[in-house]
Design a protein around this motif. Structure first.
Motif, PDB file in Angstrom:
ATOM      1  N   PHE A 130      31.780 -16.827 -29.089  1.00  0.00           N
ATOM      2  CA  PHE A 130      31.960 -16.782 -27.642  1.00  0.00           C
ATOM      3  C   PHE A 130      33.409 -17.084 -27.257  1.00  0.00           C
ATOM      4  N   GLN A 131      34.060 -17.926 -28.034  1.00  0.00           N
ATOM      5  CA  GLN A 131      35.477 -18.211 -27.784  1.00  0.00           C
ATOM      6  C   GLN A 131      36.312 -16.945 -27.963  1.00  0.00           C
ATOM      7  N   LEU A 132      36.082 -16.213 -29.060  1.00  0.00           N
ATOM      8  CA  LEU A 132      36.830 -14.979 -29.307  1.00  0.00           C
ATOM      9  C   LEU A 132      36.499 -13.912 -28.271  1.00  0.00           C
ATOM     10  N   ALA A 133      35.223 -13.826 -27.893  1.00  0.00           N
ATOM     11  CA  ALA A 133      34.832 -12.864 -26.861  1.00  0.00           C
ATOM     12  C   ALA A 133      35.560 -13.176 -25.555  1.00  0.00           C
ATOM     13  N   ALA A 134      35.611 -14.455 -25.199  1.00  0.00           N
ATOM     14  CA  ALA A 134      36.294 -14.863 -23.970  1.00  0.00           C
ATOM     15  C   ALA A 134      37.783 -14.544 -24.042  1.00  0.00           C
ATOM     16  N   THR A 135      38.411 -14.836 -25.195  1.00  0.00           N
ATOM     17  CA  THR A 135      39.841 -14.572 -25.350  1.00  0.00           C
ATOM     18  C   THR A 135      40.150 -13.091 -25.218  1.00  0.00           C
ATOM     19  N   SER A 136      39.350 -12.253 -25.888  1.00  0.00           N
ATOM     20  CA  SER A 136      39.583 -10.811 -25.855  1.00  0.00           C
ATOM     21  C   SER A 136      39.315 -10.221 -24.463  1.00  0.00           C
ATOM     22  N   LEU A 137      38.172 -10.555 -23.863  1.00  0.00           N
ATOM     23  CA  LEU A 137      37.800  -9.983 -22.570  1.00  0.00           C
ATOM     24  C   LEU A 137      38.695 -10.488 -21.441  1.00  0.00           C
ATOM     25  N   VAL A 138      39.008 -11.773 -21.460  1.00  0.00           N
ATOM     26  CA  VAL A 138      39.896 -12.336 -20.431  1.00  0.00           C
ATOM     27  C   VAL A 138      41.303 -11.773 -20.606  1.00  0.00           C
ATOM     28  N   GLY A 139      41.776 -11.671 -21.854  1.00  0.00           N
ATOM     29  CA  GLY A 139      43.111 -11.133 -22.107  1.00  0.00           C
ATOM     30  C   GLY A 139      43.242  -9.696 -21.626  1.00  0.00           C
ATOM     31  N   ARG A 140      42.246  -8.850 -21.936  1.00  0.00           N
ATOM     32  CA  ARG A 140      42.302  -7.453 -21.508  1.00  0.00           C
ATOM     33  C   ARG A 140      42.183  -7.333 -19.980  1.00  0.00           C
ATOM     34  N   SER A 141      41.372  -8.194 -19.378  1.00  0.00           N
ATOM     35  CA  SER A 141      41.223  -8.162 -17.908  1.00  0.00           C
ATOM     36  C   SER A 141      42.524  -8.559 -17.220  1.00  0.00           C
ATOM     37  N   LEU A 142      43.172  -9.591 -17.736  1.00  0.00           N
ATOM     38  CA  LEU A 142      44.444 -10.014 -17.143  1.00  0.00           C
ATOM     39  C   LEU A 142      45.520  -8.952 -17.366  1.00  0.00           C
ATOM     40  N   GLY A 143      45.488  -8.283 -18.552  1.00  0.00           N
ATOM     41  CA  GLY A 143      46.439  -7.210 -18.816  1.00  0.00           C
ATOM     42  C   GLY A 143      46.252  -6.053 -17.847  1.00  0.00           C
ATOM     43  N   ALA A 144      45.001  -5.804 -17.435  1.00  0.00           N
ATOM     44  CA  ALA A 144      44.695  -4.735 -16.479  1.00  0.00           C
ATOM     45  C   ALA A 144      44.787  -5.228 -15.030  1.00  0.00           C
ATOM     46  N   ARG A 145      45.229  -6.473 -14.849  1.00  0.00           N
ATOM     47  CA  ARG A 145      45.388  -7.109 -13.524  1.00  0.00           C
ATOM     48  C   ARG A 145      44.058  -7.278 -12.776  1.00  0.00           C
ATOM     49  N   LYS A 146      42.968  -7.443 -13.517  1.00  0.00           N
ATOM     50  CA  LYS A 146      41.655  -7.679 -12.904  1.00  0.00           C
ATOM     51  C   LYS A 146      41.380  -9.189 -12.966  1.00  0.00           C
ATOM     52  N   ILE A 147      41.957  -9.903 -12.018  1.00  0.00           N
ATOM     53  CA  ILE A 147      41.971 -11.370 -12.035  1.00  0.00           C
ATOM     54  C   ILE A 147      40.570 -11.961 -11.899  1.00  0.00           C
ATOM     55  N   MET A 148      39.818 -11.492 -10.921  1.00  0.00           N
ATOM     56  CA  MET A 148      38.490 -12.052 -10.680  1.00  0.00           C
ATOM     57  C   MET A 148      37.537 -11.751 -11.840  1.00  0.00           C
ATOM     58  N   LEU A 149      37.696 -10.585 -12.452  1.00  0.00           N
ATOM     59  CA  LEU A 149      36.857 -10.232 -13.593  1.00  0.00           C
ATOM     60  C   LEU A 149      37.142 -11.179 -14.762  1.00  0.00           C
ATOM     61  N   ALA A 150      38.419 -11.516 -14.950  1.00  0.00           N
ATOM     62  CA  ALA A 150      38.794 -12.453 -16.015  1.00  0.00           C
ATOM     63  C   ALA A 150      38.110 -13.803 -15.811  1.00  0.00           C
ATOM     64  N   GLU A 151      38.097 -14.286 -14.572  1.00  0.00           N
ATOM     65  CA  GLU A 151      37.454 -15.567 -14.274  1.00  0.00           C
ATOM     66  C   GLU A 151      35.946 -15.494 -14.509  1.00  0.00           C
ATOM     67  N   THR A 152      35.330 -14.382 -14.133  1.00  0.00           N
ATOM     68  CA  THR A 152      33.890 -14.207 -14.325  1.00  0.00           C
ATOM     69  C   THR A 152      33.535 -14.207 -15.807  1.00  0.00           C
ATOM     70  N   TYR A 153      34.347 -13.503 -16.617  1.00  0.00           N
ATOM     71  CA  TYR A 153      34.130 -13.502 -18.062  1.00  0.00           C
ATOM     72  C   TYR A 153      34.194 -14.926 -18.622  1.00  0.00           C
ATOM     73  N   GLY A 154      35.159 -15.706 -18.143  1.00  0.00           N
ATOM     74  CA  GLY A 154      35.304 -17.087 -18.604  1.00  0.00           C
ATOM     75  C   GLY A 154      34.088 -17.936 -18.278  1.00  0.00           C
ATOM     76  N   LYS A 155      33.608 -17.837 -17.050  1.00  0.00           N
ATOM     77  CA  LYS A 155      32.448 -18.628 -16.615  1.00  0.00           C
ATOM     78  C   LYS A 155      31.183 -18.255 -17.383  1.00  0.00           C
ATOM     79  N   LEU A 156      30.935 -16.949 -17.493  1.00  0.00           N
ATOM     80  CA  LEU A 156      29.716 -16.497 -18.166  1.00  0.00           C
ATOM     81  C   LEU A 156      29.733 -16.835 -19.655  1.00  0.00           C
ATOM     82  N   SER A 157      30.889 -16.666 -20.311  1.00  0.00           N
ATOM     83  CA  SER A 157      30.995 -16.995 -21.737  1.00  0.00           C
ATOM     84  C   SER A 157      30.698 -18.470 -21.964  1.00  0.00           C
ATOM     85  N   ASN A 158      31.219 -19.312 -21.088  1.00  0.00           N
ATOM     86  CA  ASN A 158      31.008 -20.751 -21.205  1.00  0.00           C
ATOM     87  C   ASN A 158      29.541 -21.114 -20.993  1.00  0.00           C
ATOM     88  N   LYS A 159      28.922 -20.519 -20.000  1.00  0.00           N
ATOM     89  CA  LYS A 159      27.523 -20.821 -19.686  1.00  0.00           C
ATOM     90  C   LYS A 159      26.597 -20.419 -20.836  1.00  0.00           C
TER      91      LYS A 159
END
Length: 455
Positions: free
Chosen positions: A300-329
Motif C-alpha cells: 500500500f505504501q508503494l501504491a500510494a507513492t506511485s499513484l500520488v506521484g503520478r497524480s501530482l505530476g499530472a497536476r491532479k491535486i485533489m486526486l492525489a490527496e484522495t489516493y493518500g487517504k484511501l490507501s491509508n484507510k
C-alpha cells in the motif's frame, strides 16, 4: 451514487497496484525468513549470527534504497507528465550511478570485512562472531545484484509496473528455498550423503546465488522486455548531470532517512548483542514478525507513492490527496486483522524459528507486544509514502531521527539496559517509535503543504 462508484474505482485501482507489491514483499521477506528458519534449527548461535549480519547489510543498503526512491518518484512524475523519453533517461542515469556505487561498495566491504564486524559485534560470543564473518563474506558477493534489483525495481514501480518486480522476486525466492533445503542440512539418500550439509555456509551460498540470478533477470527485463521505461542495447551510455541531480535531490534525503533508520537498527542490534545469545535470537524473531506484518503495508505504501506521484505530476491535486487517504484507510484495516492473527498465534510463530523453549516463550511475548501496535505501523508507512511522492523528504528525515533515536533507542536502552527489562524493554521502545512517527505523519498529511512541493 456516482461519488460512491468513483471511490470504489479508486479503491480498486489501489488494490490492483498494491497486491503485486504485497506479494513481492511476502516473497522478499520469505527469502530472509526461509534462511532464518533453516539456520534457526542449526543452533541459537547460527540464528544470532545471521540476524546480526543481515542488520548490518540492511544498513549498507540504505544508500541504494534512497537511489531507488529517487528513481521511483522521478519516473512516476515523468510518466504522469507523459514524458516517457525523460523517464527512460532517468532509468539510465540511475543504472550508471548504481554501477559506480556497487563496485566501490563491494571492494571496500570485502577488504575491511574483519574490522567492520569487530567494530559492531566485537562483544558477541566467539562462535557467533565466526559464523557471522563467514556469512558476511559470502553474501557480500551477491550485493551488487541486490543493488541492481532494488534500483531498477523502483523504476518499474514508478512507471506503475508492480507485477514484473513481483515475478522476479518470486523467482529469487523459489531458487533460494530450493537451494537452502538442499545445502543447509544436505541430502541423504539410502544412507549415502548425496549433498553435504553446509549449515550456515549453505544458507549464505543459496541466498547469494538466488540474488545473482535475480539481478541478471532484472537487467534482461530492462533491455529486452516491453515496458514504458525499457532501454536498448544500442543506446549509448551517457551521463546527464541535470537528470542525475534531479534523482539525487530526491534520493539523498531518502538515503539520509534510511541511514538514520538503518543506523538506528544497527545501534539497537549492538545493544541487544550485549544481552546474550538468547536475546539476540529473540530480537531476530521479533524483527521477522515485524517483516511479516510489513508485507501488506509495503504494498500500500508503494501504491500510494506511485499513484500520488503520478497524480501530482499530472497536476491532479485533489486526486492525489484522495489516493493518500484511501490507501491509508485500507492499510489500517488489513494490518488490524493481521495483528489479531499474530497475537493469537504468537507462540506458534515463534516456534518456527527455534526449538529452544525459552527463546520460544520470550519470542511469543515480543510478537504480542508488536501485534498490539500494528495499526500505527500502517499509518506510519503509508503516509510516509505519500510524503515521499510529494518530495517532502526532509520532514521524513526529521521524523526518522526523532522516532528512532529519541524514542526507539533512548527509551529502549533505558528500559532494556538501565532498568533491566532486557529484550522486552527494547521492544517497548520500538512501539514508542511507531506511535510517535504515525502521529507526526498524520499531522503533516492533514496540513496539506506537501501537495504543492516541486521535485
Amino acid at each position: 451514487m456516482e461519488k460512491s462508484e468513483h471511490k470504489f474505482s479508486l479503491q480498486k485501482e489501489i488494490l490492483e497496484l498494491a497486491w503485486p507489491s504485497i506479494t513481492e514483499q511476502m516473497l522478499i521477506m520469505m527469502v530472509g525468513m526461509v534462511s532464518t528458519i533453516f539456520v534457526g534449527h542449526i543452533s541459537t548461535a547460527a540464528i544470532a549470527a545471521v540476524g546480526m549480519i543481515n542488520t548490518l547489510v540492511f544498513f549498507f543498503q540504505s544508500i541504494f534504497a534512497g537511489l531507488s526512491t529517487g528513481c521511483t518518484v522521478i519516473v512516476a512524475r515523468l510518466i504522469g507528465e507523459e514524458d516517457e523519453d525523460n523517464a527512460r533517461l532517468a532509468v539510465m542515469q540511475a543504472l550508471v550511478m548504481c554501477i559506480i556505487i556497487f563496485i566501490a561498495f563491494t571492494v571496500f566491504g570485502y577488504i575491511f570485512a574483519v574490522p567492520i564486524i569487530k567494530t559492531f559485534f566485537g562483544t558477541v560470543a566467539k562462535d557467533v562472531f565466526e559464523l557471522g564473518l563467514m556469512y558476511y563474506k559470502i553474501i557480500l558477493l551477491g550485493m551488487p545484484f541486490v543493488i541492481i534489483d532494488i534500483v531498477l525495481g523502483g523504476a518499474l514501480r514508478g512507471a506503475g509496473d508492480t507485477r514484473t518486480p513481483m515475478y522476479i522476486t518470486a523467482t529469487i525466492n523459489l531458487i533460494s528455498f530450493i537451494l537452502n533445503s538442499l545445502t543447509v542440512f544436505g541430502v541423504n539418500i539410502g544412507g549415502h550423503q548425496f549433498i553435504p550439509a553446509y549449515g550456515v555456509k549453505g544458507s549464505a551460498m543459496s541466498v547469494t546465488i538466488a540474488r545473482v540470478i535475480g539481478g541478471f533477470i532484472q537487467l534482461y527485463v530492462l533491455y529486452f522486455g516491453k515496458r514504458k521505461i525499457n532501454l536498448s542495447v544500442h543506446d549509448k551510455i551517457r551521463l546527464d548531470l541535470p537528470m542525475m541531480f534531479r534523482i539525487v535531490r530526491v534520493g539523498v534525503p531518502a538515503s539520509l532517512e534510511q541511514l538514520i533508520m538503518q543506523g538506528g537498527f544497527l545501534i539497537l542490534q549492538v545493544i541487544v548483542s550485549t544481552m546474550g545469545t538468547a536475546s539476540i535470537a529473540v530480537y531476530q524473531i521479533g524483527m521477522n514478525a515485524n517483516s511479516l506484518a510489513f508485507m501488506p503495508i509495503f504494498g500500500f505504501q508503494l501504491a500510494a507513492t506511485s499513484l500520488v506521484g503520478r497524480s501530482l505530476g499530472a497536476r491532479k491535486i485533489m486526486l492525489a490527496e484522495t489516493y493518500g487517504k484511501l490507501s491509508n484507510k485500507i492499510a489500517v484495516r488489513v494490518i488490524t486483522v493481521i495483528g489479531i492473527i499474530m497475537f493469537i498465534f504468537a507462540r506458534q510463530l515463534a516456534a518456527l524459528y527455534s526449538t529452544d523453549p525459552e527463546v520460544i516463550r520470550m519470542g511469543a511475548v515480543v510478537i504480542r507486544i508488536f501485534a498490539a501496535i500494528e495499526p500505527m505501523l500502517a499509518i506510519m508507512n503509508v503516509l510516509s509514502g505519500v510524503l515521499r511522492a510529494a518530495g517532502d523528504l526532509m520532514y521524513i528525515v526529521i521524523t526518522a531521527f526523532v522516532g528512532l533515536w529519541l524514542f526507539r533507542i533512548a527509551i529502549g536502552y533505558v528500559l532494556g539496559k538501565t532498568m533491566g527489562m532486557g529484550i522486552y524493554g527494547i521492544w517497548i521502545g520500538i512501539c514508542f517509535d511507531f506511535v510517535v512517527r504515525s502521529f507526526m505523519y498524520t499531522y503533516r498529511f492533514k496540513q496539506g503543504k506537501w501537495k504543492y512541493l516541486m521535485v
